[in-house]
Design a protein around this motif. Structure first.
Motif, PDB file in Angstrom:
ATOM      1  N   ILE A 174       0.840  -1.205   0.000  1.00 25.78           N
ATOM      2  CA  ILE A 174       0.000   0.000   0.000  1.00 25.78           C
ATOM      3  C   ILE A 174       0.873   1.253   0.000  1.00 25.78           C
ATOM      4  CG2 ILE A 174      -1.641   1.345   1.380  1.00 25.78           C
ATOM      5  CD1 ILE A 174      -2.859  -1.358   2.260  1.00 25.78           C
ATOM      6  N   LEU A 175       1.886   1.262   0.836  1.00 24.62           N
ATOM      7  CA  LEU A 175       2.789   2.417   0.879  1.00 24.62           C
ATOM      8  C   LEU A 175       3.487   2.597  -0.468  1.00 24.62           C
ATOM      9  CD1 LEU A 175       4.306   1.874   4.439  1.00 24.62           C
ATOM     10  CD2 LEU A 175       2.779   3.733   3.747  1.00 24.62           C
ATOM     11  N   GLU A 176       3.895   1.489  -1.085  1.00 22.22           N
ATOM     12  CA  GLU A 176       4.537   1.550  -2.398  1.00 22.22           C
ATOM     13  C   GLU A 176       3.599   2.155  -3.434  1.00 22.22           C
ATOM     14  OE1 GLU A 176       6.294  -1.503  -5.821  1.00 22.22           O
ATOM     15  OE2 GLU A 176       5.927  -2.242  -3.785  1.00 22.22           O
ATOM     16  N   ALA A 177       2.319   1.785  -3.371  1.00 20.83           N
ATOM     17  CA  ALA A 177       1.347   2.307  -4.327  1.00 20.83           C
ATOM     18  C   ALA A 177       1.209   3.821  -4.223  1.00 20.83           C
ATOM     19  CB  ALA A 177      -0.013   1.642  -4.098  1.00 20.83           C
ATOM     20  N   TYR A 178       1.460   4.348  -3.042  1.00 19.59           N
ATOM     21  CA  TYR A 178       1.386   5.792  -2.829  1.00 19.59           C
ATOM     22  C   TYR A 178       2.737   6.468  -2.989  1.00 19.59           C
ATOM     23  CZ  TYR A 178      -3.453   5.775  -1.142  1.00 19.59           C
ATOM     24  OH  TYR A 178      -4.821   5.677  -1.050  1.00 19.59           O
ATOM     25  N   GLY A 179       3.735   5.727  -3.453  1.00 19.13           N
ATOM     26  CA  GLY A 179       5.051   6.297  -3.669  1.00 19.13           C
ATOM     27  C   GLY A 179       5.820   6.584  -2.390  1.00 19.13           C
ATOM     28  N   ILE A 180       5.490   5.884  -1.328  1.00 20.25           N
ATOM     29  CA  ILE A 180       6.154   6.078  -0.036  1.00 20.25           C
ATOM     30  C   ILE A 180       7.131   4.933   0.186  1.00 20.25           C
ATOM     31  CG2 ILE A 180       5.829   6.277   2.456  1.00 20.25           C
ATOM     32  CD1 ILE A 180       3.026   7.343   1.912  1.00 20.25           C
ATOM     33  N   GLY A 181       8.411   5.252   0.285  1.00 11.37           N
ATOM     34  CA  GLY A 181       9.449   4.245   0.480  1.00 11.37           C
ATOM     35  C   GLY A 181       9.890   4.151   1.928  1.00 11.37           C
ATOM     36  N   PRO A 182      10.731   3.170   2.244  1.00 12.98           N
ATOM     37  CA  PRO A 182      11.175   2.950   3.623  1.00 12.98           C
ATOM     38  C   PRO A 182      11.857   4.151   4.270  1.00 12.98           C
ATOM     39  CG  PRO A 182      11.740   1.078   2.238  1.00 12.98           C
ATOM     40  CD  PRO A 182      11.243   2.155   1.326  1.00 12.98           C
ATOM     41  N   LYS A 183      12.473   5.003   3.460  1.00 10.11           N
ATOM     42  CA  LYS A 183      13.165   6.168   4.017  1.00 10.11           C
ATOM     43  C   LYS A 183      12.236   7.357   4.256  1.00 10.11           C
ATOM     44  CE  LYS A 183      17.620   4.989   1.879  1.00 10.11           C
ATOM     45  NZ  LYS A 183      18.713   5.460   0.971  1.00 10.11           N
ATOM     46  N   ASP A 184      10.976   7.200   3.864  1.00  5.76           N
ATOM     47  CA  ASP A 184      10.031   8.318   3.963  1.00  5.76           C
ATOM     48  C   ASP A 184       9.268   8.353   5.274  1.00  5.76           C
ATOM     49  OD1 ASP A 184      10.667   9.229   1.383  1.00  5.76           O
ATOM     50  OD2 ASP A 184       9.245   7.836   0.463  1.00  5.76           O
ATOM     51  N   TYR A 185       9.495   7.387   6.142  1.00  6.41           N
ATOM     52  CA  TYR A 185       8.777   7.340   7.421  1.00  6.41           C
ATOM     53  C   TYR A 185       9.634   6.598   8.444  1.00  6.41           C
ATOM     54  CZ  TYR A 185       7.728   2.603   5.844  1.00  6.41           C
ATOM     55  OH  TYR A 185       7.840   1.315   5.393  1.00  6.41           O
ATOM     56  N   THR A 186       9.250   6.691   9.691  1.00 11.75           N
ATOM     57  CA  THR A 186       9.923   5.939  10.757  1.00 11.75           C
ATOM     58  C   THR A 186       9.125   4.673  11.030  1.00 11.75           C
ATOM     59  OG1 THR A 186      10.749   7.973  11.771  1.00 11.75           O
ATOM     60  CG2 THR A 186      10.713   5.992  13.147  1.00 11.75           C
ATOM     61  N   SER A 187       9.756   3.543  10.771  1.00 11.50           N
ATOM     62  CA  SER A 187       9.064   2.268  10.941  1.00 11.50           C
ATOM     63  C   SER A 187       9.229   1.748  12.365  1.00 11.50           C
ATOM     64  CB  SER A 187       9.620   1.235   9.958  1.00 11.50           C
ATOM     65  OG  SER A 187       8.935   0.006  10.089  1.00 11.50           O
ATOM     66  N   LYS A 188       8.115   1.429  12.983  1.00  7.87           N
ATOM     67  CA  LYS A 188       8.114   0.839  14.323  1.00  7.87           C
ATOM     68  C   LYS A 188       7.240  -0.411  14.307  1.00  7.87           C
ATOM     69  CE  LYS A 188       9.054   5.098  16.884  1.00  7.87           C
ATOM     70  NZ  LYS A 188       8.686   5.930  18.060  1.00  7.87           N
ATOM     71  N   PRO A 189       7.729  -1.467  13.631  1.00  3.12           N
ATOM     72  CA  PRO A 189       6.925  -2.679  13.491  1.00  3.12           C
ATOM     73  C   PRO A 189       6.683  -3.358  14.835  1.00  3.12           C
ATOM     74  CG  PRO A 189       9.179  -3.075  12.770  1.00  3.12           C
ATOM     75  CD  PRO A 189       9.065  -1.610  13.029  1.00  3.12           C
ATOM     76  N   GLY A 190       5.557  -4.024  14.923  1.00  5.62           N
ATOM     77  CA  GLY A 190       5.218  -4.726  16.159  1.00  5.62           C
ATOM     78  C   GLY A 190       3.867  -5.383  16.063  1.00  5.62           C
ATOM     79  N   SER A 191       3.467  -5.991  17.151  1.00 11.81           N
ATOM     80  CA  SER A 191       2.194  -6.706  17.209  1.00 11.81           C
ATOM     81  C   SER A 191       1.032  -5.725  17.266  1.00 11.81           C
ATOM     82  CB  SER A 191       2.161  -7.600  18.448  1.00 11.81           C
ATOM     83  OG  SER A 191       2.136  -6.800  19.617  1.00 11.81           O
ATOM     84  N   PHE A 192      -0.181  -6.271  17.203  1.00  9.25           N
ATOM     85  CA  PHE A 192      -1.371  -5.432  17.340  1.00  9.25           C
ATOM     86  C   PHE A 192      -1.419  -4.811  18.733  1.00  9.25           C
ATOM     87  CE2 PHE A 192      -3.252  -8.613  14.167  1.00  9.25           C
ATOM     88  CZ  PHE A 192      -2.808  -7.865  13.093  1.00  9.25           C
ATOM     89  N   SER A 193      -0.957  -5.533  19.729  1.00 13.99           N
ATOM     90  CA  SER A 193      -0.894  -4.974  21.084  1.00 13.99           C
ATOM     91  C   SER A 193       0.046  -3.786  21.129  1.00 13.99           C
ATOM     92  CB  SER A 193      -0.435  -6.049  22.080  1.00 13.99           C
ATOM     93  OG  SER A 193      -1.369  -7.079  22.193  1.00 13.99           O
ATOM     94  N   ASP A 194       1.171  -3.903  20.425  1.00 16.80           N
ATOM     95  CA  ASP A 194       2.118  -2.789  20.346  1.00 16.80           C
ATOM     96  C   ASP A 194       1.475  -1.588  19.654  1.00 16.80           C
ATOM     97  OD1 ASP A 194       4.116  -4.339  21.522  1.00 16.80           O
ATOM     98  OD2 ASP A 194       4.832  -5.077  19.581  1.00 16.80           O
ATOM     99  N   ALA A 195       0.701  -1.868  18.612  1.00 19.06           N
ATOM    100  CA  ALA A 195       0.033  -0.788  17.874  1.00 19.06           C
ATOM    101  C   ALA A 195      -0.970  -0.070  18.762  1.00 19.06           C
ATOM    102  CB  ALA A 195      -0.659  -1.345  16.634  1.00 19.06           C
ATOM    103  N   VAL A 196      -1.731  -0.833  19.537  1.00 19.51           N
ATOM    104  CA  VAL A 196      -2.709  -0.233  20.446  1.00 19.51           C
ATOM    105  C   VAL A 196      -2.005   0.682  21.444  1.00 19.51           C
ATOM    106  CG1 VAL A 196      -4.325  -0.734  22.321  1.00 19.51           C
ATOM    107  CG2 VAL A 196      -4.414  -2.076  20.214  1.00 19.51           C
ATOM    108  N   ALA A 197      -0.955   0.165  22.060  1.00 19.44           N
ATOM    109  CA  ALA A 197      -0.220   0.947  23.054  1.00 19.44           C
ATOM    110  C   ALA A 197       0.406   2.185  22.425  1.00 19.44           C
ATOM    111  CB  ALA A 197       0.850   0.079  23.707  1.00 19.44           C
TER     112      ALA A 197
END
Length: 336
Positions: A174-197
């Motif tokens: 989805i990010l690729e479709a919008y022209g957003i690459g890995p250097k365009d944001y700060t990635s903080k991957p994690g579980s759904f629990s991590d996302a909620v917190a």
């Protein structure tokens, strides 16, 4: 006298050897009997079922499905395992590490064809059983951010999902479709629990989650922090579909989540049950039959059971169907 004593001692030795022999025979027979008892009392076929993270949908739904199988298929005991979801699950079932898994249909297709970043070569030794429920992409932010579209995620802190999950792979597309690459944001991957917190404490600006609708994780955030669901629509949806051919539109109805009063259009895929290719045909036939004919019982354990529908069983499945499942579909007159 000495001769009589010798004969007496020899008789004792002979009797002792005979008794020892009988004792050995008795021990052997007892051992064989114990083995038969163990088989009858604990002789269930043990099946390992890899699901997802405990805060997502796969894990609790998988538990409800396992209970129904265990209660309706004689001699079978299905045990669920938490897992990293789709990518990890397909790798594990293809390697024979587990017997059943839940995974997204686009991830299974990537694995079977050896395409995408997650699979360097084709994995073909797994089989599909059938669709379980629609998987809905939620791109969530809170009302106090200025993120109102996917394009606004540039420069933001994002949780794209657990690495190795279908959420993560789909988020990257989805990010690729919008022209957003890995250097365009700060990635903080994690579980759904991590996302909620992260959304609650402001540690992230947005999160991706491929879950059922409505999603308990989103509801949890919205309880204290009114949310905004980011839409994927129009020309942007067409771009996403080019990268994810299996994607179709889904409407997240307004009013379902606190803060999101209007409808939002997003992407949906399919959660599918996959199994090891060498599971016996009659076993997979029963697994398929019980799953689709006991949805009310599954729903008692998890609400998504209501979304398990036989008429949707083959929607979006491109990988080979297990012969046991195909036998059931043939009986029901269901074809791709």
């Amino acid at each position: 006298m000495r001769k009589t004593l010798s004969i007496f001692l020899m008789m004792i030795l002979v009797v002792s050897l005979v008794l020892t022999g009988c004792g050995g025979s008795t021990t052997q027979e007892t051992g064989e009997s114990t083995g038969e008892q163990s088989q009858s009392s604990g002789g269930n076929l043990e099946l390992a079922f890899a699901t997802g993270g405990t805060s997502g949908t796969y894990y609790p739904l998988g538990g409800a499905m396992a209970n129904v199988w265990n209660n309706n298929i004689e001699g079978v005991n299905v045990t669920i395992q938490p897992a990293g979801a789709s990518v990890e699950n397909i790798n594990r079932v293809a390697s024979g590490e587990v017997d059943l898994v839940l995974a997204m249909n686009n991830i299974a297709d990537d694995a079977f064809n050896g395409t995408g970043e997650s699979f360097s070569k084709p994995l073909t030794n797994f089989k599909a059983v059938g669709v379980v429920y629609p998987e809905v992409m939620h791109i969530i932010t809170t009302q106090d951010t200025d993120v109102k579209s996917v394009a606004d995620l540039k420069g933001k802190a994002i949780n794209p999902g657990p690495p190795g999950s279908g959420t993560y792979v789909t988020a990257m597309k989805i990010l690729e479709a919008y022209g957003i690459g890995p250097k365009d944001y700060t990635s903080k991957p994690g579980s759904f629990s991590d996302a909620v917190a992260g959304l609650k404490d402001g540690n992230i600006d947005a999160a991706f989650a491929v879950v059922s609708f409505p999603a308990s994780a989103v509801t949890e955030v919205a309880t204290t922090n009114p949310v905004r669901v980011i839409s994927i629509d129009g020309a942007e949806f067409d771009k996403v579909k080019e990268l994810i051919p299996f994607a179709s539109k889904f409407t997240i109805t307004g009013g379902e989540y606190n803060g999101q009063d209007e409808d939002a259009t997003t992407v949906t895929l399919q959660a599918v049950l996959y199994v090891k290719e060498d599971l016996p045909e009659d076993l997979v036939y029963n697994i398929t039959k019980v799953m689709y004919e006991n949805t009310d019982s599954i729903a008692e354990g998890h609400a998504r059971g209501k979304q398990i529908k036989l008429e949707n069983a083959l929607n979006g499945i491109t990988t080979p169907i297990h012969p046991g499942a195909q036998k059931y579909y043939d009986e029901k007159g269901l074809n791709k």
